[in-house]
Motif scaffolding. Structure first.
Motif, PDB file in Angstrom:
ATOM      1  N   PHE A 119     -26.340  30.532 -84.219  1.00 28.69           N
ATOM      2  CA  PHE A 119     -25.851  29.392 -83.450  1.00 28.69           C
ATOM      3  C   PHE A 119     -24.772  29.836 -82.462  1.00 28.69           C
ATOM      4  O   PHE A 119     -24.804  29.509 -81.269  1.00 28.69           O
ATOM      5  N   SER A 120     -23.813  30.606 -82.945  1.00 27.40           N
ATOM      6  CA  SER A 120     -22.727  31.084 -82.093  1.00 27.40           C
ATOM      7  C   SER A 120     -23.255  31.985 -80.985  1.00 27.40           C
ATOM      8  O   SER A 120     -22.817  31.898 -79.834  1.00 27.40           O
ATOM      9  N   PHE A 121     -24.207  32.832 -81.343  1.00 27.65           N
ATOM     10  CA  PHE A 121     -24.778  33.731 -80.333  1.00 27.65           C
ATOM     11  C   PHE A 121     -25.506  32.953 -79.246  1.00 27.65           C
ATOM     12  O   PHE A 121     -25.377  33.249 -78.056  1.00 27.65           O
ATOM     13  N   VAL A 129     -18.869  37.424 -79.690  1.00 30.59           N
ATOM     14  CA  VAL A 129     -18.514  36.046 -80.058  1.00 30.59           C
ATOM     15  C   VAL A 129     -19.162  35.679 -81.392  1.00 30.59           C
ATOM     16  O   VAL A 129     -18.519  35.116 -82.283  1.00 30.59           O
ATOM     17  N   ALA A 130     -20.446  36.006 -81.530  1.00 31.29           N
ATOM     18  CA  ALA A 130     -21.164  35.696 -82.770  1.00 31.29           C
ATOM     19  C   ALA A 130     -20.577  36.455 -83.954  1.00 31.29           C
ATOM     20  O   ALA A 130     -20.529  35.932 -85.081  1.00 31.29           O
ATOM     21  N   MET A 131     -20.109  37.689 -83.712  1.00 31.09           N
ATOM     22  CA  MET A 131     -19.517  38.473 -84.793  1.00 31.09           C
ATOM     23  C   MET A 131     -18.213  37.849 -85.287  1.00 31.09           C
ATOM     24  O   MET A 131     -17.891  37.929 -86.481  1.00 31.09           O
ATOM     25  N   VAL A 367     -16.911  28.568 -86.313  1.00 28.78           N
ATOM     26  CA  VAL A 367     -17.440  28.542 -84.942  1.00 28.78           C
ATOM     27  C   VAL A 367     -16.338  28.460 -83.900  1.00 28.78           C
ATOM     28  O   VAL A 367     -16.352  29.189 -82.887  1.00 28.78           O
ATOM     29  N   PHE A 368     -15.348  27.616 -84.094  1.00 29.33           N
ATOM     30  CA  PHE A 368     -14.396  27.339 -83.018  1.00 29.33           C
ATOM     31  C   PHE A 368     -13.462  28.510 -82.685  1.00 29.33           C
ATOM     32  O   PHE A 368     -13.088  28.664 -81.515  1.00 29.33           O
ATOM     33  N   PRO A 369     -13.063  29.370 -83.643  1.00 30.05           N
ATOM     34  CA  PRO A 369     -12.276  30.539 -83.218  1.00 30.05           C
ATOM     35  C   PRO A 369     -13.034  31.453 -82.258  1.00 30.05           C
ATOM     36  O   PRO A 369     -12.414  32.150 -81.452  1.00 30.05           O
ATOM     37  N   SER A 370     -14.357  31.432 -82.305  1.00 28.16           N
ATOM     38  CA  SER A 370     -15.136  32.290 -81.407  1.00 28.16           C
ATOM     39  C   SER A 370     -14.990  31.869 -79.954  1.00 28.16           C
ATOM     40  O   SER A 370     -15.238  32.663 -79.037  1.00 28.16           O
ATOM     41  N   PHE A 371     -14.571  30.628 -79.692  1.00 28.70           N
ATOM     42  CA  PHE A 371     -14.379  30.178 -78.318  1.00 28.70           C
ATOM     43  C   PHE A 371     -13.169  30.846 -77.665  1.00 28.70           C
ATOM     44  O   PHE A 371     -12.986  30.756 -76.443  1.00 28.70           O
ATOM     45  N   LEU A 389      -9.147  39.470 -83.579  1.00 28.64           N
ATOM     46  CA  LEU A 389      -9.313  38.307 -84.444  1.00 28.64           C
ATOM     47  C   LEU A 389      -9.838  38.713 -85.820  1.00 28.64           C
ATOM     48  O   LEU A 389      -9.380  38.199 -86.850  1.00 28.64           O
ATOM     49  N   CYS A 390     -10.778  39.649 -85.831  1.00 32.23           N
ATOM     50  CA  CYS A 390     -11.322  40.118 -87.109  1.00 32.23           C
ATOM     51  C   CYS A 390     -10.254  40.828 -87.941  1.00 32.23           C
ATOM     52  O   CYS A 390     -10.201  40.671 -89.170  1.00 32.23           O
ATOM     53  N   VAL A 391      -9.399  41.600 -87.285  1.00 29.21           N
ATOM     54  CA  VAL A 391      -8.316  42.286 -87.998  1.00 29.21           C
ATOM     55  C   VAL A 391      -7.364  41.265 -88.617  1.00 29.21           C
ATOM     56  O   VAL A 391      -6.927  41.404 -89.775  1.00 29.21           O
ATOM     57  N   ILE A 392      -7.029  40.231 -87.861  1.00 30.18           N
ATOM     58  CA  ILE A 392      -6.157  39.170 -88.385  1.00 30.18           C
ATOM     59  C   ILE A 392      -6.771  38.543 -89.631  1.00 30.18           C
ATOM     60  O   ILE A 392      -6.098  38.325 -90.649  1.00 30.18           O
TER      61      ILE A 392
END
Length: 529
Positions: A119-121, A129-131, A367-371, A389-392
């Motif tokens: 969905f994100s992709f 973004v999807a990741m 989903v929304f953090p990917s924006f 973001l992933c590290v956080i």
């Protein structure tokens, strides 16, 4: 009639996932999912929730009961999870460990992770973004724990995400077939949890307004969606009317949340802290989400919501994902006006109860953090932001699990509230582990969720009010049907024995135990002749 405001996925290169990416994504999802299932089950943590134990009981009773099949479908809990888990629950090991339900939850969690990634992709057409979406969903320790339990939340979340993804695809294509499969997903969702009922009007409005088309198509597709999706609630109303002579038995019957709260008010006078207040309910729910997902996840999701509001060009294209916030509205109104409590350790009454309800907001928080990750030509910049973001999220997950997994909010709730540690349940398990002779027992409905799996007694050897055809015969003489009677003060068996004492003249009290708060447990055995 096409909608020029909605772009087509084929407009840009790289808008489709290749096989290698799909394989890697599934490998990560399954590795995390199965590792967590093994981790929590091997430590005896996956089957502690009273509701989870009862769900597996409901699944097994569909085949293993004095009245198997349809009569075992109750009035409050929706039936789909039980139906799916029933074949697995026939296996003694899967039943006693709760894995019959945990496997359903784990499968639903894995499918949800994949749907959110896809969905994100498709919304962004950017792998980075999807990741981020996948990382938020997978790096959530409390969610991973519930995915290893026989609770219904993971399955309900899967259907909700499938509905939203289907509506997003419908917005792109306008195909009636896509609208139909989104409606079918909504139908299954309405037979899993009542959250699915609340989603229906919002989903129907989306179908009506999401595309520019003539009014005939607009009304026709919306009506088709409502007819298919609305069949679930209609069937449940008909079931309650036929089985319990009250179509709203699930809402106002003796086992409903409303009746439980009324009994609490009558006996203790204690009101839920959020009762009657939407504002306080919203405060409690957001605090619940913060506790189970972490403050960074919640903050990033809210920032992503701001970005979505600002980005006018993509706002309509991504509008379907707003439906992922519907659980917030559902639980806020349920806490304020639906007799549903959530107790938090950080707010009065400073304890743990129903924290898992915050998990329903997990897809929105994924989903929304990917924006926050820029798209377009900002490839390197987007990749750096996604990695940050992933590290956080990884550091947040480490901080949450550092004191030990038993201190995770939902794990701690399950440990503190498990019914298997109650003195009455422990006494019952201890006694029958050494004295059970294979004859049938008379017990109250839902009173002893841990007893049968712990002792290994099949449910066909237990007569409860659920077995109405046999229960009605007890006043004529209990010894015809059962060899043991388990009586707890103020339960249904106690009421029956007080009303019809002569029906139990052939039974002797062989064990009794005083319980906390003035309770009492008595075990009776049929007198040998």
């Amino acid at each position: 009639m096409s909608d020029p405001a909605i772009p087509s996925p084929s407009e840009e290169p790289g808008a489709h996932l290749n096989r290698k990416t799909i394989a890697v994504c599934w490998a990560v999802i399954l590795a995390v999912d199965l590792a967590c299932l093994w981790f929590f089950e091997s430590r005896g943590l996956s089957n502690l929730y009273g509701d989870g134990i009862a769900h597996v009981e409901g699944a097994r009773r569909l085949f293993d009961s004095l009245t198997p099949g349809y009569p075992e479908i109750g009035s409050v809990w929706l039936p789909l999870f039980h139906i799916l888990a029933a074949p697995l629950a026939l296996n003694k090991t899967l039943w006693q460990t709760g894995l019959a339900g945990s496997l359903i939850s784990s499968a639903a969690f894995a499918l949800t992770a994949w749907l959110l990634f896809k969905f994100s992709f498709e919304m962004s057409r950017r792998l980075a973004v999807a990741m981020v979406t996948l990382a938020v969903f997978l790096i959530a320790p409390n969610s991973l724990y519930v995915a290893a339990t026989p609770l219904t939340e993971p399955l309900a979340v899967f259907w909700a995400v499938l509905v939203v993804y289907g509506l997003f695809r419908f917005q792109q294509s306008g195909r009636t077939g896509t609208c139909v499969w989104a409606a079918v997903a909504a139908f299954f969702g309405t037979l899993t949890r009542y959250d699915g009922w609340f989603l229906l009007p919002f989903a129907a409005l989306f179908v009506f307004f999401c595309r520019r088309r003539d009014w005939k198509d607009r009304w026709g597709q919306t009506l088709l969606f409502c007819l298919i999706a609305g069949t679930g609630p209609l069937l449940w109303l008909l079931h309650n009317a036929y089985r319990f002579y009250n179509p709203l038995q699930f809402y106002n019957g003796p086992y409903s949340a409303k009746a439980i709260y009324a009994h609490q008010l009558a006996t203790t006078g204690y009101r839920y802290p959020t009762d009657g207040s939407l504002w306080l309910s919203a405060h409690y729910y957001f605090e619940d989400v913060r506790l189970i997902f972490g403050p960074w996840t919640l903050m990033l999701a809210l920032l992503g919501l701001v970005v979505w509001l600002i980005d006018r060009r993509m706002r309509r294209w991504r509008f379907a994902c707003v439906l992922l916030w519907v659980p917030f509205l559902f639980y806020v109104q349920s806490m304020a006006h639906g007799s549903i409590p959530i107790y938090l350790p950080t707010l009065p009454p400073h304890t743990y109860y129903n924290l898992r309800y915050g998990l329903e907001l997990g897809p929105a928080l994924a989903v929304f953090p990917s924006f926050l990750v820029p798209g377009g030509k900002a490839g390197l910049k987007g990749a750096v932001i996604a990695a940050a973001l992933c590290v956080i999220l990884v550091f947040q997950a480490m901080a949450m699990t550092w004191p030990g997994v038993r201190n995770l909010a939902i794990v701690k709730e399950s440990i503190l509230n498990t019914p298997c540690k109650s003195p009455a349940e422990q006494e019952l398990i201890r006694f029958f582990s050494g004295h059970y002779d294979g004859t049938r027992l008379l017990m109250g409905a839902g009173e002893w969720p841990c007893f049968n799996p712990k002792v290994g007694i099949p449910y066909r050897q237990v007569l409860t009010p659920y077995n109405r055809r046999y229960w009605r015969q007890i006043p004529l003489g209990a010894s015809r049907w059962v060899g043991w009677v388990v009586r707890k003060r103020s339960d249904e068996v106690d009421d029956l024995m007080r009303a019809y004492p002569r029906a139990f003249a052939d039974f002797d009290l062989v064990e009794s135990e005083s319980l906390p708060h003035g309770g009492w447990l008595g075990i009776y055995q049929r007198r040998t002749r």
